[in-house]
Design an enzyme around this catalytic site. Structure first.
Site, PDB file in Angstrom:
ATOM      1  N   ASN A  13       1.004  -1.216  -0.073  1.00 58.81           N
ATOM      2  CA  ASN A  13      -0.117  -0.095   0.014  1.00 58.81           C
ATOM      3  C   ASN A  13       0.906   1.185  -0.166  1.00 58.81           C
ATOM      4  O   ASN A  13       1.484   1.369   1.067  1.00 58.81           O
ATOM      5  CB  ASN A  13      -0.770   0.001   1.288  1.00 58.81           C
ATOM      6  CG  ASN A  13      -1.753   1.203   1.331  1.00 58.81           C
ATOM      7  OD1 ASN A  13      -1.910   2.133   0.274  1.00 58.81           O
ATOM      8  ND2 ASN A  13      -2.726   1.205   2.392  1.00 58.81           N
ATOM      9  N   TRP A  14       1.033   1.910  -1.137  1.00 57.96           N
ATOM     10  CA  TRP A  14       2.030   2.859  -1.316  1.00 57.96           C
ATOM     11  C   TRP A  14       1.320   4.006  -0.765  1.00 57.96           C
ATOM     12  O   TRP A  14       2.012   5.356  -0.614  1.00 57.96           O
ATOM     13  CB  TRP A  14       2.344   3.201  -2.665  1.00 57.96           C
ATOM     14  CG  TRP A  14       3.200   2.284  -3.507  1.00 57.96           C
ATOM     15  CD1 TRP A  14       3.903   1.150  -2.636  1.00 57.96           C
ATOM     16  CD2 TRP A  14       3.755   2.054  -4.600  1.00 57.96           C
ATOM     17  NE1 TRP A  14       4.367   0.246  -3.554  1.00 57.96           N
ATOM     18  CE2 TRP A  14       4.632   0.826  -4.743  1.00 57.96           C
ATOM     19  CE3 TRP A  14       3.562   3.004  -5.768  1.00 57.96           C
ATOM     20  CZ2 TRP A  14       5.323   0.514  -6.003  1.00 57.96           C
ATOM     21  CZ3 TRP A  14       4.209   2.565  -7.005  1.00 57.96           C
ATOM     22  CH2 TRP A  14       5.022   1.365  -7.124  1.00 57.96           C
ATOM     23  N   LYS A  15       0.112   4.191  -0.390  1.00 62.75           N
ATOM     24  CA  LYS A  15      -0.705   5.388   0.010  1.00 62.75           C
ATOM     25  C   LYS A  15      -0.511   6.521  -0.918  1.00 62.75           C
ATOM     26  O   LYS A  15      -0.321   6.568  -2.039  1.00 62.75           O
ATOM     27  CB  LYS A  15      -0.211   5.889   1.542  1.00 62.75           C
ATOM     28  CG  LYS A  15      -0.189   4.524   2.396  1.00 62.75           C
ATOM     29  CD  LYS A  15      -0.308   4.658   3.813  1.00 62.75           C
ATOM     30  CE  LYS A  15      -0.285   3.376   4.662  1.00 62.75           C
ATOM     31  NZ  LYS A  15      -0.440   3.580   6.126  1.00 62.75           N
ATOM     32  N   HIS A 104      -9.645   1.116   4.337  1.00 56.59           N
ATOM     33  CA  HIS A 104      -8.666   1.556   4.894  1.00 56.59           C
ATOM     34  C   HIS A 104      -8.929   2.495   6.029  1.00 56.59           C
ATOM     35  O   HIS A 104      -9.404   3.217   5.753  1.00 56.59           O
ATOM     36  CB  HIS A 104      -7.291   1.944   4.072  1.00 56.59           C
ATOM     37  CG  HIS A 104      -6.068   1.924   4.504  1.00 56.59           C
ATOM     38  ND1 HIS A 104      -5.711   2.953   5.542  1.00 56.59           N
ATOM     39  CD2 HIS A 104      -5.060   0.980   4.643  1.00 56.59           C
ATOM     40  CE1 HIS A 104      -4.483   2.777   6.164  1.00 56.59           C
ATOM     41  NE2 HIS A 104      -3.958   1.594   5.560  1.00 56.59           N
ATOM     42  N   GLU A 106      -7.282   4.904   7.399  1.00 52.69           N
ATOM     43  CA  GLU A 106      -6.966   6.193   7.065  1.00 52.69           C
ATOM     44  C   GLU A 106      -8.140   6.797   6.161  1.00 52.69           C
ATOM     45  O   GLU A 106      -8.284   8.005   6.410  1.00 52.69           O
ATOM     46  CB  GLU A 106      -5.657   6.344   6.099  1.00 52.69           C
ATOM     47  CG  GLU A 106      -4.335   6.108   7.099  1.00 52.69           C
ATOM     48  CD  GLU A 106      -3.298   5.718   6.343  1.00 52.69           C
ATOM     49  OE1 GLU A 106      -3.042   5.646   5.249  1.00 52.69           O
ATOM     50  OE2 GLU A 106      -2.269   5.282   6.953  1.00 52.69           O
ATOM     51  N   GLU A 173      -5.778  -4.918  10.222  1.00 56.43           N
ATOM     52  CA  GLU A 173      -4.668  -3.907  10.671  1.00 56.43           C
ATOM     53  C   GLU A 173      -5.221  -3.115  11.691  1.00 56.43           C
ATOM     54  O   GLU A 173      -6.186  -2.192  11.770  1.00 56.43           O
ATOM     55  CB  GLU A 173      -4.948  -2.902   9.214  1.00 56.43           C
ATOM     56  CG  GLU A 173      -4.405  -3.614   8.047  1.00 56.43           C
ATOM     57  CD  GLU A 173      -3.673  -2.453   7.219  1.00 56.43           C
ATOM     58  OE1 GLU A 173      -2.524  -2.758   6.684  1.00 56.43           O
ATOM     59  OE2 GLU A 173      -4.313  -1.482   6.903  1.00 56.43           O
ATOM     60  N   GLY A 179       1.964   2.571  10.812  1.00 51.69           N
ATOM     61  CA  GLY A 179       2.802   3.569  10.816  1.00 51.69           C
ATOM     62  C   GLY A 179       3.566   3.891  11.908  1.00 51.69           C
ATOM     63  O   GLY A 179       4.175   5.011  12.091  1.00 51.69           O
ATOM     64  N   SER A 219       2.789  -1.741  10.341  1.00 55.77           N
ATOM     65  CA  SER A 219       4.245  -1.879  10.728  1.00 55.77           C
ATOM     66  C   SER A 219       5.155  -3.268  10.410  1.00 55.77           C
ATOM     67  O   SER A 219       6.105  -3.586  11.200  1.00 55.77           O
ATOM     68  CB  SER A 219       4.484  -1.260  12.262  1.00 55.77           C
ATOM     69  OG  SER A 219       4.117  -0.178  12.460  1.00 55.77           O
ATOM     70  N   GLY A 240       2.781  -1.084   4.270  1.00 53.12           N
ATOM     71  CA  GLY A 240       2.678   0.346   3.932  1.00 53.12           C
ATOM     72  C   GLY A 240       4.154   1.073   3.639  1.00 53.12           C
ATOM     73  O   GLY A 240       4.747   0.593   2.586  1.00 53.12           O
ATOM     74  N   GLY A 241       4.630   1.565   4.739  1.00 48.93           N
ATOM     75  CA  GLY A 241       6.005   2.372   4.817  1.00 48.93           C
ATOM     76  C   GLY A 241       7.070   1.452   4.206  1.00 48.93           C
ATOM     77  O   GLY A 241       7.868   1.915   3.435  1.00 48.93           O
TER      78      GLY A 241
HETATM   79  P1  PGA Z   1       2.196   0.582   7.829  1.00 47.62           P
HETATM   80  O1  PGA Z   1       0.963   0.820   6.835  1.00 47.62           O
HETATM   81  O2  PGA Z   1       3.030  -0.580   7.148  1.00 47.62           O
HETATM   82  O3  PGA Z   1       3.280   1.907   7.072  1.00 47.62           O
HETATM   83  O4  PGA Z   1       2.087   0.463   9.250  1.00 47.62           O
HETATM   84  C1  PGA Z   1       0.311  -0.524   6.596  1.00 47.62           C
HETATM   85  C2  PGA Z   1      -1.136  -0.148   6.063  1.00 47.62           C
HETATM   86  O5  PGA Z   1      -1.433   1.346   6.479  1.00 47.62           O
HETATM   87  O6  PGA Z   1      -1.669  -0.624   5.044  1.00 47.62           O
END
Ligand code: PGA
Length: 255
Positions: A13-15, A104, A106, A173, A179, A219, A240-241
């Site tokens: 997930n590159w956001k 998601h 967010e 999640e 994050g 994470s 994500g990150g």
């Molecule tokens: P993260 O994000 O790996 O940076 O914690 C995961 C996500 O939001 O899907």
């Protein structure tokens, strides 16, 4: 390393990254250069909408890689319409996306998406032939977390059929782990995955149901990925990150 015979899914997930088309192309090429996808693993790259088409061009013909979007709108899945700023299922499919992330945290938290909106997106995407990565997870880990995950999951999957289960991947999640660098423990992520399967089995109460795939997200990095993915009840990770660093993400793919 013990052999697993289940299919493994690693989704990136590159956001809202990278900032430029060139950056997105470089990241895609970097991942391809660093990682040959092991047999039985599927890697799903989910870039922002504007980079989907170009990332797809680079992925075309590369074994083990698929394209996913990070969101979709529920109205007019196969025709245009007056919905400023929205993107339809047909547009995603035209760019070569097979998957879409829905719900998601967010989007739920920052954009105020309700369970009802998430459910409409899920049903629309499934009807349009897209596979869905549905995110669920509690905001905080306290004694209410089981009821929060249960309620969120049931509301998000309302009106789906048993057959839809083959086209839904659930990403557990926990929001507090996203994050933050503070991943859940493998044991408790596994408990959540078991809970999610139990909720779905109780909803349908059928004997021959497809086994629902459950990923862990929050994470995940090259150092902890194995501890999650090696669990029998966890089918992979939503990253994500760490997915923004091609070499580190390649380590997660190879786990
Ligand atoms: P993260 O994000 O790996 O940076 O914690 C995961 C996500 O939001 O899907």
């Amino acid at each position: 390393m013990p052999q697993r015979n289940k299919k493994k899914i690693i989704a990136a997930n590159w956001k809202m990254n990278p900032l430029s088309l060139q950056g997105a192309k470089n990241l895609t090429r970097g991942v391809l250069r660093s990682a040959r996808v092991p047999q039985g693993t599927e890697v799903i790259l989910c870039p922002p909408f504007p980079w989907l088409g170009d990332v797809k061009k680079i992925l075309r013909g590369k074994k083990g890689y698929s394209l996913g979007a990070q969101d979709v709108f529920w109205e007019n899945p196969d025709k245009g319409g007056a919905f400023t700023g929205e993107v339809s299922c047909q547009m995603l499919k035209d760019l070569g996306a097979e998957y879409v992330i829905v719900g998601h945290s967010e989007r739920r938290r920052v954009m105020g998406e309700s369970d009802e909106m998430v459910n409409k997106k899920l049903l629309t995407a499934l009807n349009a032939g897209l596979k869905v990565i549905l995110c669920v997870g509690e905001w905080v880990r306290d004694e209410n977390y089981v009821s929060m995950v249960t309620q969120q999951l049931l509301a998000s999957i309302e009106n789906i059929s048993v057959r839809d289960l083959s086209n839904i991947i659930i990403a557990y999640e926990p929001v507090w782990a996203i994050g933050t660098g503070e991943a859940d423990t493998p044991d408790s992520a596994l408990s959540a995955a078991i809970l999610i399967r139990k909720i779905i089995m109780q909803k349908f109460q059928r004997k021959n149901m497809p086994r629902v795939k459950v990923l862990y997200g929050g994470s995940v990095n090259k150092n902890n990925a194995y501890s999650f993915i090696s669990q029998n009840g966890i089918d992979g990770a939503l990253v994500g990150g760490e997915s923004l660093n091609a070499e580190n993400f390649a380590q997660v793919i190879k786990v």
